[in-house]
Write an enzyme that holds these catalytic residues in place. Structure first.
Site, mmCIF file in Angstrom:
data_model
loop_
_atom_site.group_PDB
_atom_site.id
_atom_site.type_symbol
_atom_site.label_atom_id
_atom_site.label_comp_id
_atom_site.label_asym_id
_atom_site.label_seq_id
_atom_site.Cartn_x
_atom_site.Cartn_y
_atom_site.Cartn_z
ATOM 1 N N ASP A 274 2.664 -11.292 -6.888
ATOM 2 C CA ASP A 274 2.106 -11.379 -8.302
ATOM 3 C C ASP A 274 0.567 -11.553 -8.356
ATOM 4 O O ASP A 274 0.012 -11.901 -7.139
ATOM 5 C CB ASP A 274 2.929 -12.574 -9.071
ATOM 6 C CG ASP A 274 2.909 -14.041 -8.638
ATOM 7 O OD1 ASP A 274 2.221 -14.158 -7.546
ATOM 8 O OD2 ASP A 274 3.198 -14.404 -9.369
ATOM 9 N N TYR B 47 7.223 -5.899 -7.879
ATOM 10 C CA TYR B 47 7.016 -7.195 -7.943
ATOM 11 C C TYR B 47 8.236 -7.995 -8.123
ATOM 12 O O TYR B 47 9.085 -8.853 -7.523
ATOM 13 C CB TYR B 47 5.891 -7.831 -8.540
ATOM 14 C CG TYR B 47 6.013 -9.386 -8.827
ATOM 15 C CD1 TYR B 47 5.842 -10.127 -7.910
ATOM 16 C CD2 TYR B 47 6.475 -9.875 -10.050
ATOM 17 C CE1 TYR B 47 6.191 -11.637 -8.045
ATOM 18 C CE2 TYR B 47 6.765 -11.104 -10.381
ATOM 19 C CZ TYR B 47 6.632 -11.988 -9.377
ATOM 20 O OH TYR B 47 6.757 -13.305 -9.452
ATOM 21 N N GLU C 160 11.526 -13.986 -14.610
ATOM 22 C CA GLU C 160 10.469 -13.278 -13.994
ATOM 23 C C GLU C 160 10.106 -12.321 -15.177
ATOM 24 O O GLU C 160 8.752 -12.090 -15.471
ATOM 25 C CB GLU C 160 10.872 -12.681 -12.789
ATOM 26 C CG GLU C 160 11.117 -13.387 -11.712
ATOM 27 C CD GLU C 160 9.817 -13.994 -10.935
ATOM 28 O OE1 GLU C 160 8.770 -13.337 -11.327
ATOM 29 O OE2 GLU C 160 9.783 -14.942 -10.236
#
Length: 342
Positions: free
Chosen positions: A142, A124, A43
């Site tokens: 996202d 997020y 991520e």
């Protein structure tokens, strides 16, 4: 579950992407859970980076540092060097700091509210890690999810304000289980079907109820606020070498490209709107090799590149000319160095 989440999960079961940090929906049904370290690392790397580009770095990092404890024990300079080319170097500094904190605490927190307290982890990323790695019922919004939801509901609030609207709209549509699969399903749908241009609506599981599709206005969403022109800056950079080695320098621990290897450079002066960029002047600087352009998040930079060849040994940090690609230079300096070797 809602019909929305059922459609998404059924589609994901058949079309989930195979990614090196991901556990397939079939494996998750057998009780296999993702490694939170690999989820977190992917991520962070994929912020502002494409998956094909990010995968190469992910595989390299997990080869060098298979666990968060290994990363925490690594030399910071090694981590920064391996990150070179991914950009947004504050992420690398936060990555290293986060690894050390997580390692000292015995592992990652299991809920988004605690994950957000770690260096470099925003709402997020916290939601993505918590849902994917720990199956917490939490939304993760996202760019892909923004696109799917703003089209599905024809949300005309411009980004970035639309992010909160999307999160609120997504909350009642979360499933009652399989939260990690649901998060990844929405990401995959946005990346492969509900694409920015030319979305494949005929194969989308949501197309029958998609407001943007019904109006024939898919590409009108998400609505983006008008972009402000980026300020322009200008400077010079020197390629100082003796035919075998090139001089490099360690940039300060604060500021742009902090802690990275760099090349000797001037200040990057702001060019006023409408003002011309100064012409190169090789009289005082050395042999002029050309000009490179690089776009940062908040400004555009033009660097005039000069070569200065010396016969005496170089003082300070150096790197072999034969292996410049291994020096860990950020992209802007790699562009400049390439004018010498090409």
């Amino acid at each position: 579950m809602s019909e929305f989440s059922t459609r998404i999960l059924d589609w994901y079961d058949a079309h989930a992407r195979q990614l090196p940090w991901r556990v397939s929906p079939q494996a998750r049904r057998r009780g296999v859970m993702p490694d939170p370290y690999r989820v977190w690392l992917s991520e962070v790397m994929l912020q502002q980076t494409t998956i094909p580009h990010g995968i190469r770095y992910f595989l390299r990092f997990t080869e060098l540092w298979p666990t968060v404890e290994d990363l925490a024990r690594a030399d910071r300079e090694d981590v920064m060097r391996e990150w070179a080319g991914l950009g947004y170097y504050a992420r690398a500094r936060n990555l290293y700091a986060c690894a050390q904190l997580v390692s000292s605490q015995g592992g990652f927190p299991r809920v988004a509210s605690e994950l957000k307290k770690l260096p470099g982890i925003g709402p997020y990323t916290a939601g993505a890690i918590a849902s994917i790695a720990f199956d917490e019922r939490v939304a993760a919004v996202d760019g892909n999810v923004e696109r799917v939801m703003t089209r599905f509901l024809a949300i005309d609030t411009p980004l970035p304000k639309a992010k909160q609207v999307v999160a609120e709209a997504l909350e009642p549509r979360l499933p009652d289980h399989r939260f990690g699969d649901f998060t990844q399903a929405l990401m995959d749908l946005g990346a492969t079907i509900c694409t920015p241009r030319g979305p494949a609506c005929l194969t989308c599981p949501l197309s029958d109820d998609c407001a943007a599709h019904a109006a024939g206005r898919e590409e009108a969403f998400p609505v983006k606020a008008p972009k402000k022109p980026k300020p322009v800056r200008h400077g010079i950079v020197k390629l100082i070498h003796n035919g075998k080695h090139m001089a490099i320098e360690r940039r300060p621990d604060k500021g742009l490209l902090a802690g990275m290897n760099g090349l000797p450079t001037s200040d990057w002066n702001v060019i006023g709107e409408g003002e011309p960029i100064p012409e190169p002047d090789s009289t005082d600087q050395g042999k002029y090799l050309g000009r490179v352009e690089h776009v940062f998040t908040h400004f555009k930079l033009f660097l005039d590149v000069y070569e200065e060849q010396r016969t005496a040994p170089l003082d300070g940090l150096t790197t072999p000319l034969s292996s410049l690609g291994e020096a860990g230079l950020p992209s802007v300096f790699a562009k400049a160095a390439n004018l010498l070797v090409t």
